[in-house]
Design a protein around this motif. Structure first.
Motif, PDB file in Angstrom:
ATOM      1  N   ILE A  95       0.847  -1.192   0.000  1.00  0.00           N
ATOM      2  CA  ILE A  95       0.000   0.000   0.000  1.00  0.00           C
ATOM      3  C   ILE A  95       0.884   1.244   0.000  1.00  0.00           C
ATOM      4  CG2 ILE A  95      -0.148   0.163   2.519  1.00  0.00           C
ATOM      5  CD1 ILE A  95      -3.063   1.027   2.203  1.00  0.00           C
ATOM      6  N   THR A  96       0.367   2.325  -0.606  1.00  0.00           N
ATOM      7  CA  THR A  96       0.998   3.646  -0.583  1.00  0.00           C
ATOM      8  C   THR A  96      -0.030   4.636  -0.067  1.00  0.00           C
ATOM      9  OG1 THR A  96       2.455   3.128  -2.445  1.00  0.00           O
ATOM     10  CG2 THR A  96       2.110   5.452  -1.947  1.00  0.00           C
ATOM     11  N   ILE A  97       0.311   5.393   0.977  1.00  0.00           N
ATOM     12  CA  ILE A  97      -0.624   6.304   1.635  1.00  0.00           C
ATOM     13  C   ILE A  97      -0.063   7.720   1.586  1.00  0.00           C
ATOM     14  CG2 ILE A  97      -1.959   6.758   3.737  1.00  0.00           C
ATOM     15  CD1 ILE A  97      -1.375   3.884   4.606  1.00  0.00           C
ATOM     16  N   PHE A  98      -0.934   8.680   1.240  1.00  0.00           N
ATOM     17  CA  PHE A  98      -0.584  10.102   1.259  1.00  0.00           C
ATOM     18  C   PHE A  98      -1.304  10.745   2.436  1.00  0.00           C
ATOM     19  CE2 PHE A  98      -0.357   8.760  -3.206  1.00  0.00           C
ATOM     20  CZ  PHE A  98       0.969   9.038  -3.469  1.00  0.00           C
ATOM     21  N   VAL A  99      -0.526  11.278   3.382  1.00  0.00           N
ATOM     22  CA  VAL A  99      -1.081  11.738   4.650  1.00  0.00           C
ATOM     23  C   VAL A  99      -0.918  13.260   4.774  1.00  0.00           C
ATOM     24  CG1 VAL A  99      -1.073  11.402   7.138  1.00  0.00           C
ATOM     25  CG2 VAL A  99      -0.384   9.541   5.643  1.00  0.00           C
ATOM     26  N   PRO A 100      -2.034  14.013   4.887  1.00  0.00           N
ATOM     27  CA  PRO A 100      -1.930  15.451   5.154  1.00  0.00           C
ATOM     28  C   PRO A 100      -1.668  15.704   6.643  1.00  0.00           C
ATOM     29  CG  PRO A 100      -4.021  14.854   4.071  1.00  0.00           C
ATOM     30  CD  PRO A 100      -3.424  13.601   4.599  1.00  0.00           C
ATOM     31  N   PHE A 104      -5.625  20.201   7.313  1.00  0.00           N
ATOM     32  CA  PHE A 104      -7.059  20.138   7.593  1.00  0.00           C
ATOM     33  C   PHE A 104      -7.557  21.460   8.165  1.00  0.00           C
ATOM     34  CE2 PHE A 104      -6.069  15.615   7.457  1.00  0.00           C
ATOM     35  CZ  PHE A 104      -7.164  15.092   6.788  1.00  0.00           C
ATOM     36  N   LYS A 105      -6.750  22.120   8.994  1.00  0.00           N
ATOM     37  CA  LYS A 105      -7.162  23.402   9.558  1.00  0.00           C
ATOM     38  C   LYS A 105      -7.242  24.478   8.479  1.00  0.00           C
ATOM     39  CE  LYS A 105      -5.210  22.531  14.155  1.00  0.00           C
ATOM     40  NZ  LYS A 105      -4.182  22.934  15.165  1.00  0.00           N
ATOM     41  N   ALA A 106      -6.379  24.400   7.487  1.00  0.00           N
ATOM     42  CA  ALA A 106      -6.389  25.395   6.417  1.00  0.00           C
ATOM     43  C   ALA A 106      -7.520  25.180   5.425  1.00  0.00           C
ATOM     44  CB  ALA A 106      -5.044  25.377   5.684  1.00  0.00           C
ATOM     45  N   LEU A 107      -8.197  24.041   5.495  1.00  0.00           N
ATOM     46  CA  LEU A 107      -9.266  23.725   4.540  1.00  0.00           C
ATOM     47  C   LEU A 107     -10.541  24.457   4.955  1.00  0.00           C
ATOM     48  CD1 LEU A 107     -10.009  22.045   2.056  1.00  0.00           C
ATOM     49  CD2 LEU A 107     -10.660  20.195   3.597  1.00  0.00           C
ATOM     50  N   LYS A 108     -10.901  25.489   4.220  1.00  0.00           N
ATOM     51  CA  LYS A 108     -12.105  26.259   4.510  1.00  0.00           C
ATOM     52  C   LYS A 108     -13.248  25.926   3.558  1.00  0.00           C
ATOM     53  CE  LYS A 108      -9.804  28.415   7.707  1.00  0.00           C
ATOM     54  NZ  LYS A 108     -10.062  28.098   9.128  1.00  0.00           N
ATOM     55  N   LYS A 109     -12.938  25.900   2.270  1.00  0.00           N
ATOM     56  CA  LYS A 109     -13.956  25.627   1.266  1.00  0.00           C
ATOM     57  C   LYS A 109     -13.345  24.800   0.151  1.00  0.00           C
ATOM     58  CE  LYS A 109     -17.430  27.982  -1.566  1.00  0.00           C
ATOM     59  NZ  LYS A 109     -17.938  29.284  -2.040  1.00  0.00           N
ATOM     60  N   PRO A 110     -13.938  23.656  -0.172  1.00  0.00           N
ATOM     61  CA  PRO A 110     -15.125  23.063   0.442  1.00  0.00           C
ATOM     62  C   PRO A 110     -14.825  22.470   1.816  1.00  0.00           C
ATOM     63  CG  PRO A 110     -14.234  21.566  -1.186  1.00  0.00           C
ATOM     64  CD  PRO A 110     -13.405  22.816  -1.267  1.00  0.00           C
ATOM     65  N   SER A 111     -15.867  22.340   2.622  1.00  0.00           N
ATOM     66  CA  SER A 111     -15.726  21.822   3.979  1.00  0.00           C
ATOM     67  C   SER A 111     -16.048  20.339   4.012  1.00  0.00           C
ATOM     68  CB  SER A 111     -16.658  22.588   4.920  1.00  0.00           C
ATOM     69  OG  SER A 111     -16.632  22.013   6.207  1.00  0.00           O
ATOM     70  N   LEU A 112     -15.399  19.634   4.918  1.00  0.00           N
ATOM     71  CA  LEU A 112     -15.675  18.199   5.073  1.00  0.00           C
ATOM     72  C   LEU A 112     -16.851  17.932   5.998  1.00  0.00           C
ATOM     73  CD1 LEU A 112     -12.027  16.802   5.472  1.00  0.00           C
ATOM     74  CD2 LEU A 112     -13.299  17.344   3.384  1.00  0.00           C
ATOM     75  N   SER A 113     -17.321  18.965   6.687  1.00  0.00           N
ATOM     76  CA  SER A 113     -18.401  18.759   7.652  1.00  0.00           C
ATOM     77  C   SER A 113     -19.732  18.441   6.986  1.00  0.00           C
ATOM     78  CB  SER A 113     -18.548  20.002   8.537  1.00  0.00           C
ATOM     79  OG  SER A 113     -18.829  21.153   7.746  1.00  0.00           O
ATOM     80  N   ASN A 114     -19.890  18.802   5.711  1.00  0.00           N
ATOM     81  CA  ASN A 114     -21.159  18.559   5.012  1.00  0.00           C
ATOM     82  C   ASN A 114     -21.197  17.216   4.287  1.00  0.00           C
ATOM     83  OD1 ASN A 114     -22.052  21.150   5.780  1.00  0.00           O
ATOM     84  ND2 ASN A 114     -21.070  22.079   3.980  1.00  0.00           N
ATOM     85  N   GLN A 131       4.101  12.342   3.184  1.00  0.00           N
ATOM     86  CA  GLN A 131       3.414  13.541   3.680  1.00  0.00           C
ATOM     87  C   GLN A 131       3.094  14.465   2.516  1.00  0.00           C
ATOM     88  OE1 GLN A 131       5.156  15.686   7.103  1.00  0.00           O
ATOM     89  NE2 GLN A 131       4.975  17.534   5.852  1.00  0.00           N
ATOM     90  N   VAL A 132       1.861  15.022   2.504  1.00  0.00           N
ATOM     91  CA  VAL A 132       1.450  15.990   1.496  1.00  0.00           C
ATOM     92  C   VAL A 132       1.001  17.266   2.199  1.00  0.00           C
ATOM     93  CG1 VAL A 132       0.820  14.326  -0.287  1.00  0.00           C
ATOM     94  CG2 VAL A 132      -0.862  14.945   1.441  1.00  0.00           C
ATOM     95  N   ASP A 133       1.033  18.387   1.461  1.00  0.00           N
ATOM     96  CA  ASP A 133       0.757  19.693   2.056  1.00  0.00           C
ATOM     97  C   ASP A 133      -0.730  20.020   2.127  1.00  0.00           C
ATOM     98  OD1 ASP A 133       3.467  20.090   2.356  1.00  0.00           O
ATOM     99  OD2 ASP A 133       3.692  21.163   0.467  1.00  0.00           O
ATOM    100  N   LYS A 134      -1.544  19.315   1.338  1.00  0.00           N
ATOM    101  CA  LYS A 134      -2.977  19.629   1.303  1.00  0.00           C
ATOM    102  C   LYS A 134      -3.804  18.343   1.380  1.00  0.00           C
ATOM    103  CE  LYS A 134      -2.484  23.796  -1.563  1.00  0.00           C
ATOM    104  NZ  LYS A 134      -2.883  24.446  -2.825  1.00  0.00           N
TER     105      LYS A 134
END
Length: 263
Positions: free
Chosen positions: A88-93, A98-108, A185-188
């Protein structure tokens, strides 16, 4: 007569014993017992990779790990890592992504959409950093989220970038890269078009280049104008002096002429 008979019997016995002894001497030896072939030792079982431990000691990746556990995707990743030959290969933010993610939001997102988004951060095969150069020429690469959830790889002079449509980020560093598990590790946060649609907002324009002010030694435009005007001022003043002297000369000549007429 008796002695001859005893002699003949003795010879016959000796001859018989000699024959038996010779037969035993030339008889082929009994075959040696075959030793059983050694049984090969079983191959050692691959070491178990604990993804929770790897993500806990690196990062911080606490937000991503919480999503892994709440969506039960962690079980899928663990099974792919330890029970398949592909790995497996995993890309982890990081948490800051996650804090910088404003739009779109994951809460919806619904539970299924959130699960697909987390699965979108992994591919069902082990890839080293050297493999990403080849992936960049293959077009969209499938992820564990299934069809429609693909990533595009871009190799920019050795720096690997990922493009999911809504997210364009680079692979910052390798957290763990030993078969069968690779964690990068990824930035976004990777946002797939299959969830958020194809109406992707334009990328923000790059910031304008800073204006470099001239150094103190460099002459400015105003100073150049002042210098040029100062250079031209001597000639202007000279012309004024010539004009003034000519006027006085004419006035003197007029007075002399009038005085002569008077006389």
């Amino acid at each position: 007569m008796e002695f001859s008979r005893i002699f003949m019997i003795s010879c016959s016995v000796l001859l018989l014993c000699s024959s038996l002894a010779y037969g035993q001497a030339v008889s082929p030896p009994a075959p040696a017992a075959m030793s059983p072939s050694p049984t090969p030792a079983p191959a050692p079982a691959p070491a178990y990779v604990n993804l929770t431990y790897l993500l806990s000691v690196a990062g911080p990746f606490h937000t991503f790990l919480d999503y892994l556990e709440s969506t039960k995707v962690l079980e899928t990743f663990q099974n792919q890592a330890n029970n398949t030959e592909q790995g497996i290969t995993i890309f982890v933010p990081k948490d800051s992504a996650f804090k910088a993610l404003k739009k779109p939001s994951l809460s919806n997102l619904s539970d299924d959409q959130l699960k697909s988004l987390i699965l979108f951060h992994a591919m069902p095969k082990f890839y080293s950093l050297a493999d990403f150069n080849e992936l960049s020429s293959k077009g969209p690469i499938s992820t564990l989220a299934g069809g429609g959830y693909t990533l595009n790889f871009i190799d920019n002079s050795g720096t690997v970038h990922l493009n999911s449509g809504w997210s364009r980020t680079k692979v910052s560093s390798a957290v763990h890269s030993t078969e069968p598990v690779a964690i990068y590790q990824v930035d976004k946060v990777l946002l797939p078009e299959a969830i958020f649609g194809t109406d992707i907002p334009p990328m923000p324009a790059p910031a304008p280049a800073p204006i470099i002010s001239p150094t103190a030694d460099a002459p400015s435009a105003d100073s150049k104008g002042t210098a040029s005007s100062s250079k031209s001022s001597p000639s202007t003043s000279s012309s004024h002096r010539i004009m003034n002297s000519g006027t006085w000369s004419q006035l003197v000549l007029a007075l002399v002429g009038a005085w002569l007429l008077f006389l």
